[in-house]
Design a protein around this motif. Structure first.
Motif, PDB file in Angstrom:
ATOM      1  N   TYR A 209       0.842  -1.204   0.000  1.00 28.02           N
ATOM      2  CA  TYR A 209       0.000   0.000   0.000  1.00 28.02           C
ATOM      3  C   TYR A 209       0.874   1.249   0.000  1.00 28.02           C
ATOM      4  CZ  TYR A 209      -3.776   3.141   1.573  1.00 28.02           C
ATOM      5  OH  TYR A 209      -4.691   4.159   1.692  1.00 28.02           O
ATOM      6  N   ALA A 210       1.940   1.239   0.790  1.00 29.80           N
ATOM      7  CA  ALA A 210       2.829   2.400   0.880  1.00 29.80           C
ATOM      8  C   ALA A 210       3.494   2.686  -0.467  1.00 29.80           C
ATOM      9  CB  ALA A 210       3.874   2.169   1.956  1.00 29.80           C
ATOM     10  N   ARG A 211       3.888   1.641  -1.166  1.00 27.62           N
ATOM     11  CA  ARG A 211       4.523   1.845  -2.476  1.00 27.62           C
ATOM     12  C   ARG A 211       3.531   2.445  -3.472  1.00 27.62           C
ATOM     13  NH1 ARG A 211       6.960  -3.152  -1.142  1.00 27.62           N
ATOM     14  NH2 ARG A 211       5.427  -4.309  -2.376  1.00 27.62           N
ATOM     15  N   TYR A 212       2.310   1.912  -3.482  1.00 26.37           N
ATOM     16  CA  TYR A 212       1.280   2.464  -4.372  1.00 26.37           C
ATOM     17  C   TYR A 212       0.982   3.920  -4.009  1.00 26.37           C
ATOM     18  CZ  TYR A 212       0.074  -1.950  -6.674  1.00 26.37           C
ATOM     19  OH  TYR A 212       0.092  -3.087  -7.430  1.00 26.37           O
TER      20      TYR A 212
ATOM     21  N   LEU B 190      -0.229   6.880   8.360  1.00 31.96           N
ATOM     22  CA  LEU B 190       0.234   5.737   9.151  1.00 31.96           C
ATOM     23  C   LEU B 190      -0.127   4.447   8.425  1.00 31.96           C
ATOM     24  CD1 LEU B 190      -0.854   6.827  12.757  1.00 31.96           C
ATOM     25  CD2 LEU B 190       1.209   7.450  11.465  1.00 31.96           C
ATOM     26  N   TYR B 191       0.867   3.575   8.239  1.00 32.59           N
ATOM     27  CA  TYR B 191       0.655   2.290   7.571  1.00 32.59           C
ATOM     28  C   TYR B 191       0.647   1.189   8.621  1.00 32.59           C
ATOM     29  CZ  TYR B 191       1.462   4.933   3.361  1.00 32.59           C
ATOM     30  OH  TYR B 191       1.359   5.872   2.358  1.00 32.59           O
ATOM     31  N   TYR B 192      -0.555   0.706   8.912  1.00 32.22           N
ATOM     32  CA  TYR B 192      -0.741  -0.265   9.990  1.00 32.22           C
ATOM     33  C   TYR B 192      -0.440  -1.681   9.503  1.00 32.22           C
ATOM     34  CZ  TYR B 192      -3.398   3.776  11.569  1.00 32.22           C
ATOM     35  OH  TYR B 192      -3.779   5.046  11.907  1.00 32.22           O
TER      36      TYR B 192
ATOM     37  N   GLU C 145      -8.795  -7.188   1.791  1.00 29.75           N
ATOM     38  CA  GLU C 145      -7.484  -7.635   1.316  1.00 29.75           C
ATOM     39  C   GLU C 145      -7.612  -8.968   0.584  1.00 29.75           C
ATOM     40  OE1 GLU C 145      -3.308  -9.250   3.296  1.00 29.75           O
ATOM     41  OE2 GLU C 145      -4.735  -8.126   4.521  1.00 29.75           O
ATOM     42  N   TYR C 146      -8.428  -9.880   1.134  1.00 29.28           N
ATOM     43  CA  TYR C 146      -8.748 -11.154   0.483  1.00 29.28           C
ATOM     44  C   TYR C 146     -10.189 -11.059   0.001  1.00 29.28           C
ATOM     45  CZ  TYR C 146      -4.901 -12.253   3.650  1.00 29.28           C
ATOM     46  OH  TYR C 146      -3.719 -12.228   4.339  1.00 29.28           O
ATOM     47  N   THR C 147     -10.444 -11.511  -1.216  1.00 35.06           N
ATOM     48  CA  THR C 147     -11.772 -11.322  -1.788  1.00 35.06           C
ATOM     49  C   THR C 147     -12.870 -11.820  -0.855  1.00 35.06           C
ATOM     50  OG1 THR C 147     -13.171 -11.712  -3.711  1.00 35.06           O
ATOM     51  CG2 THR C 147     -11.754 -13.523  -3.027  1.00 35.06           C
ATOM     52  N   ASN C 148     -13.954 -11.063  -0.775  1.00 31.58           N
ATOM     53  CA  ASN C 148     -15.094 -11.409   0.070  1.00 31.58           C
ATOM     54  C   ASN C 148     -16.282 -11.898  -0.739  1.00 31.58           C
ATOM     55  OD1 ASN C 148     -14.964  -9.075   2.924  1.00 31.58           O
ATOM     56  ND2 ASN C 148     -13.572 -10.691   2.284  1.00 31.58           N
TER      57      ASN C 148
ATOM     58  N   VAL D 171     -10.764  -0.960  -4.247  1.00 25.45           N
ATOM     59  CA  VAL D 171     -10.953   0.491  -4.113  1.00 25.45           C
ATOM     60  C   VAL D 171      -9.624   1.229  -3.932  1.00 25.45           C
ATOM     61  CG1 VAL D 171     -13.242   0.177  -3.085  1.00 25.45           C
ATOM     62  CG2 VAL D 171     -11.263   0.413  -1.592  1.00 25.45           C
ATOM     63  N   GLY D 172      -8.501   0.500  -3.845  1.00 22.06           N
ATOM     64  CA  GLY D 172      -7.210   1.083  -3.477  1.00 22.06           C
ATOM     65  C   GLY D 172      -6.802   2.328  -4.233  1.00 22.06           C
ATOM     66  N   PRO D 173      -6.861   2.343  -5.575  1.00 21.74           N
ATOM     67  CA  PRO D 173      -6.424   3.540  -6.296  1.00 21.74           C
ATOM     68  C   PRO D 173      -7.196   4.798  -5.912  1.00 21.74           C
ATOM     69  CG  PRO D 173      -6.601   1.677  -7.795  1.00 21.74           C
ATOM     70  CD  PRO D 173      -7.190   1.232  -6.492  1.00 21.74           C
TER      71      PRO D 173
END
Length: 306
Positions: A49-52, A92-94, A264-267, A283-285
């Motif tokens: 996530y941090a890299r993206y 903050l990256y948890y 994070e894992y498909t629901n 939804v990340g982007p």
């Protein structure tokens, strides 16, 4: 019926264009924007996530300074970023510590630098449905970036009415998982926009009643179980961070529903796409675009550095 798969990337690109223009406007005023991201893991979802996020921020002209920290150093790292006049935002990256420690770290972030919108200062405004910070209504409240991204994707999927203060009036939603980071604020935001929301969680179901005829939504105990909630829902959003989650299946979902996978894992089982009208696989982007937009709003509301 086969669902239309809604890719969040083009939606995010449109918001990034807006943010890029705002960043340029601030640059012309002599203000460059800088965010500090605190991370403790070199691998895993947080590191990805941090890299993206770093690429996304830099794409719109915002510097993201990723800093490694440890559980023991995290509190001091937050304090240092809070007091650094050259830092406009903090991400903050948890996990940085443990669940309790991470909740405490969120409270230590200066709300004026909280690009994630997770501090209780912003939370109070959200749950009270107060959309501006000032009485003159010139400074907008900051909303948590992942739930905000979900609302923007629902709008892109065509889910809105002409009512300015209740664009989701008449909509029934089901939100699975009531975490403080995604599920709870998302249910509140949907209800504040006029939807009735069945919130499902291991601790039991709740219903968020819409903010129609009242200033803010209301929450009540509920006996609506998973089967009934999914059968009623025009919108299904699931954000369970576990491989063991029982996937939402097509036969459970109302025909023509909009389904959004935030986990994070498909629901969702593949069969959902045979029933849903629109399926959003991630939804990340757009989350990153909303965080950048939050930063611009925070920076615009603050006095320029001396």
């Amino acid at each position: 019926m086969t669902a239309t798969v809604l890719d969040p990337s083009p939606v995010a690109a449109a918001f990034r264009d807006q943010v890029r223009a705002d960043v340029q406007r601030l640059a012309e005023q002599g203000r460059s924007l800088r965010v500090v991201g605190l991370i403790s893991q070199e691998k895993g979802p947080a590191a990805t996530y941090a890299r993206y996020a770093q690429r996304g921020f830099e794409d719109v002209g915002i510097e993201l300074d990723l800093r490694r920290t440890t559980a023991a150093q995290a509190e001091a790292a937050v304090a240092a970023a809070n007091t650094d006049a050259d830092v406009d935002g903090l991400f903050l990256y948890y996990p940085l510590t443990d669940r309790t420690g991470d909740r405490w770290l969120r409270e230590l972030v200066d709300p004026r630098k909280d690009v994630e919108g997770m501090h209780s200062f912003w939370g109070r405004l959200l749950y009270e449905n107060t959309r501006f910070v000032d009485p003159e209504r010139t400074v907008r409240a900051i909303l948590p970036c992942t739930p905000l991204a979900v609302l923007k994707l629902l709008e892109a999927a065509g889910l809105h009415s002409d009512r300015e203060n209740a664009p989701l009036e008449g909509v029934t939603a089901c939100v699975i998982n009531r975490s403080d980071v995604v599920g709870r604020p998302l249910a509140a935001m949907l209800a504040n926009d006029g939807a009735r929301v069945h919130s499902l969680d291991l601790s039991g179901p709740l219903t968020f009643e819409p903010a129609i005829g009242r200033h803010a939504h209301d929450v009540r105990a509920s006996d609506v179980d998973r089967r009934a909630a999914l059968a009623q829902a025009d919108v299904v959003i699931s954000a369970v961070p576990s491989r063991d989650f029982e996937l939402v299946r097509g036969e459970e979902v109302k025909e023509g529903a909009i389904c959004v996978d935030v986990a994070e894992y498909t629901n969702f089982a593949p069969s959902v796409q045979e029933v849903a009208r629109v399926f959003v696989p991630r939804v990340g982007p757009l989350t990153i675009a909303m965080a950048a937009r939050n930063l611009v709003r925070l920076a615009s509301a603050r006095q320029p550095r001396s």
